[in-house]
Design an enzyme around this catalytic site. Sequence first.
Site, PDB file in Angstrom:
ATOM      1  N   ASP A  19       0.940  -1.016   0.087  1.00  0.00           N
ATOM      2  CA  ASP A  19       0.025   0.128   0.142  1.00  0.00           C
ATOM      3  C   ASP A  19       0.908   1.221   0.102  1.00  0.00           C
ATOM      4  O   ASP A  19       1.899   1.303   0.861  1.00  0.00           O
ATOM      5  CB  ASP A  19      -0.579   0.142   1.093  1.00  0.00           C
ATOM      6  CG  ASP A  19      -2.097   0.967   0.986  1.00  0.00           C
ATOM      7  OD1 ASP A  19      -2.867   0.712  -0.023  1.00  0.00           O
ATOM      8  OD2 ASP A  19      -2.075   1.983   1.489  1.00  0.00           O
ATOM      9  N   TYR A  30       2.572   8.491 -10.516  1.00  0.00           N
ATOM     10  CA  TYR A  30       2.771  10.031 -10.270  1.00  0.00           C
ATOM     11  C   TYR A  30       4.383  10.031 -10.781  1.00  0.00           C
ATOM     12  O   TYR A  30       5.100  11.033 -10.543  1.00  0.00           O
ATOM     13  CB  TYR A  30       2.762  10.472  -9.006  1.00  0.00           C
ATOM     14  CG  TYR A  30       1.352  10.456  -8.424  1.00  0.00           C
ATOM     15  CD1 TYR A  30       0.454  11.814  -8.681  1.00  0.00           C
ATOM     16  CD2 TYR A  30       0.858   9.594  -7.805  1.00  0.00           C
ATOM     17  CE1 TYR A  30      -0.759  11.617  -8.127  1.00  0.00           C
ATOM     18  CE2 TYR A  30      -0.555   9.877  -7.286  1.00  0.00           C
ATOM     19  CZ  TYR A  30      -1.384  10.730  -7.501  1.00  0.00           C
ATOM     20  OH  TYR A  30      -2.398  10.783  -7.085  1.00  0.00           O
TER      21      TYR A  30
END
Length: 201
Positions: free
Chosen positions: A70, A155
């Site tokens: 995560d 990103y």
Amino acid sequence: MKLVLATRNRGKVREIGEILKVQNGIELLSLHNYPDAPHVLEDGKTYEENAIKKAAVLAEYTGHLTIADDSGLEVDALDGAPGIHSARYAGENASDQDRIAKLLDALQNVPEDQRPGRFISAVAIAAPPAQVRVVRAVCEGWIIRRPRGTGGFGYDPVFVPVGYDKTFAELGDEIKNQISHRAKALGEARKLLSEMNFEKF
Ligand code: ITT
């Protein structure tokens, strides 16, 4: 032995596969091999909670040693956003481009020297029936004004790691996978395996 990556994110599958370079005899699977696997609600308050939940649920479902990541990008000028909500920052069905556009928009009035940020990765390993361990790692950097490069995912085109002048998307997998948050967390996770009475993979 089967090792399951509890993710549907193809960027993560590729990177984790390249970082772990598992030995012969270990079959690396992801949730693309389990189309009916449950979708885990990522409602934890920390990366660790979410990673543990994903690893534990999928280890129970598959019956195999399972790894979950995560992760997220925290930007100081945005008080840590998008953070734990990085995947959903621009809505449920948004693309990487949508998320990057929203991030750059939020930072448009922030000067160059005030754009530090960091990727965080929590990696959990779950061994059925009930053993779960978790580690976390960070990669510091800053956010540039326009996307550059075609490698990586998420990103990466707007993130320049400390010590470099290229984005993760320009540096490419080989360098990213030596210095990234995910590479560091997986390195630590590997060490946990012997404590969990597993051979290192
Ligand atoms: P799974 O839960 O199926 O693993 P996900 O994409 O939903 O996939 P996360 O909830 O961990 O995964 O969200 C992490 C998001 O943070 C991811 O979608 C990217 O937008 C971003 N991210 C994480 N690691 C990144 C990296 O190495 N490079 C660029 N963006 C990253």
